[in-house]
Design a protein around this motif. Structure first.
Motif, PDB file in Angstrom:
ATOM      1  N   LEU A   7       0.824  -1.206   0.000  1.00 16.02           N
ATOM      2  CA  LEU A   7       0.000   0.000   0.000  1.00 16.02           C
ATOM      3  C   LEU A   7       0.862   1.262   0.000  1.00 16.02           C
ATOM      4  O   LEU A   7       0.605   2.196  -0.753  1.00 16.02           O
ATOM      5  N   ALA A  10       2.616   1.609  -3.462  1.00 16.35           N
ATOM      6  CA  ALA A  10       1.651   1.986  -4.494  1.00 16.35           C
ATOM      7  C   ALA A  10       1.253   3.455  -4.355  1.00 16.35           C
ATOM      8  O   ALA A  10       1.158   4.184  -5.345  1.00 16.35           O
ATOM      9  N   LEU A  39      -6.915   3.829  -2.208  1.00 15.94           N
ATOM     10  CA  LEU A  39      -6.093   2.634  -2.393  1.00 15.94           C
ATOM     11  C   LEU A  39      -6.318   1.625  -1.270  1.00 15.94           C
ATOM     12  O   LEU A  39      -6.300   0.415  -1.506  1.00 15.94           O
ATOM     13  N   THR A  42      -9.542  -0.050  -2.153  1.00 10.63           N
ATOM     14  CA  THR A  42      -9.330  -0.902  -3.325  1.00 10.63           C
ATOM     15  C   THR A  42      -8.611  -2.184  -2.930  1.00 10.63           C
ATOM     16  O   THR A  42      -8.971  -3.277  -3.377  1.00 10.63           O
ATOM     17  N   TRP A  43      -7.602  -2.064  -2.080  1.00 14.02           N
ATOM     18  CA  TRP A  43      -6.843  -3.235  -1.636  1.00 14.02           C
ATOM     19  C   TRP A  43      -7.745  -4.194  -0.865  1.00 14.02           C
ATOM     20  O   TRP A  43      -7.658  -5.410  -1.028  1.00 14.02           O
ATOM     21  N   GLU A  47      -7.281  -7.726  -3.678  1.00 13.15           N
ATOM     22  CA  GLU A  47      -5.841  -7.712  -3.434  1.00 13.15           C
ATOM     23  C   GLU A  47      -5.109  -7.575  -4.758  1.00 13.15           C
ATOM     24  O   GLU A  47      -5.409  -8.266  -5.718  1.00 13.15           O
ATOM     25  N   SER A  48      -4.172  -6.652  -4.792  1.00 11.89           N
ATOM     26  CA  SER A  48      -3.417  -6.361  -6.005  1.00 11.89           C
ATOM     27  C   SER A  48      -1.948  -6.235  -5.651  1.00 11.89           C
ATOM     28  O   SER A  48      -1.602  -6.005  -4.497  1.00 11.89           O
ATOM     29  N   LEU A  53      -2.023  -1.665  -8.119  1.00 15.55           N
ATOM     30  CA  LEU A  53      -2.620  -0.730  -7.177  1.00 15.55           C
ATOM     31  C   LEU A  53      -2.221   0.706  -7.504  1.00 15.55           C
ATOM     32  O   LEU A  53      -3.043   1.622  -7.463  1.00 15.55           O
TER      33      LEU A  53
END
Length: 69
Positions: A7, A10, A39, A42-43, A47-48, A53
């Motif tokens: 995180l 990103a 973010l 979104t995470w 999960e990215s 991300l």
């Protein structure tokens, strides 16, 4: 659970790219906080990796209305 390193990386990447394209935006602009929240959400939803991300973050920043930040 949010991986803090992913995180953080990103967020830094997205913010750096955005500010490079928009030099009028200050380092402590309110968009930074909005980016971090976006973010994080979104995470949690999907999960990215760091790169994906960050790209979501850059796209989000470009969609923000300039007059509301």
């Amino acid at each position: 659970m949010v991986d803090d390193a992913i995180l953080k990386n990103a967020t830094e990447t997205a913010w750096t790219v955005y500010r490079a394209r928009h030099p009028e935006v200050g380092a402590r602009d309110s968009r930074r906080c909005l980016l971090e929240r976006h973010l994080h959400r979104t995470w949690e939803e999907r999960e990215s990796d760091t790169e994906e991300l960050a790209s979501f973050g850059i796209a989000y920043l470009h969609r923000l209305p300039r007059d509301e930040c």
